[in-house]
Design a protein around this motif. Structure first.
Motif, short mmCIF file in Angstrom:
data_model
loop_
_atom_site.label_atom_id
_atom_site.label_comp_id
_atom_site.label_asym_id
_atom_site.label_seq_id
_atom_site.Cartn_x
_atom_site.Cartn_y
_atom_site.Cartn_z
N ALA A 102 -1.84 7.16 -0.43
CA ALA A 102 -1.03 8.22 0.18
C ALA A 102 -0.07 7.63 1.21
O ALA A 102 1.12 7.96 1.24
N VAL A 103 -0.57 6.73 2.04
CA VAL A 103 0.28 6.14 3.09
C VAL A 103 1.38 5.28 2.46
O VAL A 103 2.55 5.38 2.81
N LEU A 104 1.02 4.44 1.53
CA LEU A 104 2.00 3.54 0.94
C LEU A 104 3.04 4.29 0.13
O LEU A 104 4.19 3.87 0.03
N VAL A 137 2.43 4.97 -5.98
CA VAL A 137 3.33 4.37 -4.98
C VAL A 137 4.68 4.07 -5.60
O VAL A 137 5.74 4.40 -5.05
N LEU A 138 4.65 3.46 -6.75
CA LEU A 138 5.88 3.06 -7.42
C LEU A 138 6.74 4.25 -7.79
O LEU A 138 7.97 4.24 -7.60
N LEU A 173 10.92 -1.46 -1.65
CA LEU A 173 10.14 -1.22 -2.87
C LEU A 173 9.24 -2.41 -3.18
O LEU A 173 8.04 -2.24 -3.45
N ALA A 174 9.79 -3.61 -3.15
CA ALA A 174 9.01 -4.80 -3.48
C ALA A 174 7.87 -5.00 -2.49
O ALA A 174 6.73 -5.29 -2.88
N GLU A 175 8.17 -4.81 -1.22
CA GLU A 175 7.16 -5.04 -0.17
C GLU A 175 6.01 -4.04 -0.29
O GLU A 175 4.83 -4.41 -0.29
N VAL A 176 6.35 -2.77 -0.39
CA VAL A 176 5.32 -1.74 -0.38
C VAL A 176 4.45 -1.79 -1.64
O VAL A 176 3.23 -1.66 -1.57
N PHE A 201 2.22 9.50 -13.07
CA PHE A 201 3.62 9.60 -12.65
C PHE A 201 4.08 11.05 -12.71
O PHE A 201 4.69 11.56 -11.77
N ARG A 202 3.76 11.73 -13.82
CA ARG A 202 4.18 13.13 -13.96
C ARG A 202 3.50 14.00 -12.90
O ARG A 202 4.10 14.88 -12.32
#
Lengths: 181, 182
Positions: free
Chosen positions: A131-133, A157-158, A140-143, B79-80
């Protein structure tokens, strides 16, 4: 017996190398397409998608592969390098002047983000780390790399960060440029 | 050739700093060390290195591929599921960025356009490119985004701790166990 073990080790090593090659090929294929199409962070996002696609168990014989952690560390160090050479003496001096207000602004944003973190945890049963991330306004790369290290749900996250990046670059930024110019 | 030696020097500095940061257990040592090492060599020796785009793309390929390899089959269903709340969070973050930009301009801290481009939480490259294209000071925009990255990443352990406490106090059942600790 020793020969069998050695042959087995060699076979396993070759399988691992082929798996790494498959991942990189998938990554560079989709990444190159998105990059050429001018998609924001096209290579980064495309290589995520391409590697994910080739790594799925489409047949029973297929086994997932992974990239050695040192490869990701080299990539992240290079990302840091590319950012570091952008800094100039002027930018450092200017940064010193605005650093405190920027820090306070992002700490305030972090406090706001705790509302969304709470919603994700309570309504969607997402674990705290994910949830935090997902809502952290970092690169984007770091997280997503932190997400891997901490065992968070990388997909969640992504996807949130991809939405942020696309919204900003494809919607907000063009409007800003129009207004500011 | 003239650019190769300075580039190699910066890369060596970047790698050395990353390894030192790793030894000192500094958060995100590859990125923070890489950034600090590169900046130190580049500025310290007045090199003005430009990293070839190919190297940047290779780095993105390595990072992206490593991330993609961790994605499991049920990922696309997730994702959805998270697209709606994720979009809401994104809208709030971007809205906050615009609000801060306006506030910085109103307080006279930054020029309005520079404030907007400096405080919108997007890719550093995109924001700087847009700013330079409009004739604004790229150095200010870069600096603000670097401060953002360091602030966000270094405050992460505290935020994770708070999130765990929120979950323990207000959300989780007393008997519930599971992955909570950051």
């Amino acid at each position: 017996m020793e020969e069998d073990l050695t042959a087995g080790d060699a076979g396993s090593h070759m399988t691992r190398l082929l798996g790494i090659g498959k991942l990189l090929l998938g990554g560079v294929s989709v990444g190159s397409v998105l990059e050429l199409l001018g998609v924001p962070a096209g290579m980064l996002i495309g290589s995520v998608v391409g590697a994910a696609l080739v790594n799925q168990p489409w047949t029973r014989r297929m086994r997932p592969s992974s990239l050695p952690i040192v490869a990701r560390q080299i990539g992240l160090t290079t990302v840091g390098l590319a950012a570091g050479v952008l800094l100039t003496v002027d930018s450092l001096l200017n940064t010193a002047v605005i650093a405190l207000p920027v820090v306070l602004a992002y700490l305030a944003l972090t406090a706001l983000n705790l509302v969304f973190v709470t919603v994700l945890m309570s309504r969607y049963q997402v674990d705290p780390v994910t949830a935090v991330l997902a809502v952290t306004p970092g690169g984007l790369a770091e997280v997503t790399s932190i997400a891997i290290d901490k065992g968070a749900q990388v997909a969640v996250v992504l996807s949130v960060h991809a939405v942020r990046l696309f919204s900003l670059v494809l919607v907000i930024l063009p409007i800003l440029l129009l207004v500011l110019s | 050739m003239t650019q190769l030696l300075p580039l190699l020097a910066v890369m060596a500095g970047s790698a050395a700093a990353a390894l030192i940061f790793r030894r000192c257990r500094i958060p995100l040592w590859p990125i923070t060390g890489g950034l600090v090492g590169a900046a130190a060599i580049n500025l310290g020796f007045g090199l003005a290195v430009q990293v070839p785009n190919l190297i940047v793309l290779l780095a993105q390929l390595l990072v992206g591929t490593a991330i993609g390899a961790t994605i499991a089959p049920d990922t696309f269903r997730q994702f959805r599921r998270f697209l709606a709340p994720g979009s809401l969070a994104v809208g709030a973050v971007l809205g906050a960025g615009l609000l801060f930009g306006w506030a910085f301009a109103a307080l006279g801290i930054l020029d309005p356009a520079e404030a907007m481009l400096s405080l919108m939480p997007g890719g550093v490259g995109e924001m700087v490119t847009a700013g330079v294209a409009l004739g604004f000071d790229g150095a200010v925009i870069i600096g603000a985004h670097m401060v953002r990255l360091f602030t966000v990443l270094l405050s992460l352990p505290l935020v994770l701790w708070v999130a765990v406490k929120i979950r323990q106090r207000w959300i989780a059942d007393p008997d519930e166990t599971g992955p909570q600790q950051p």
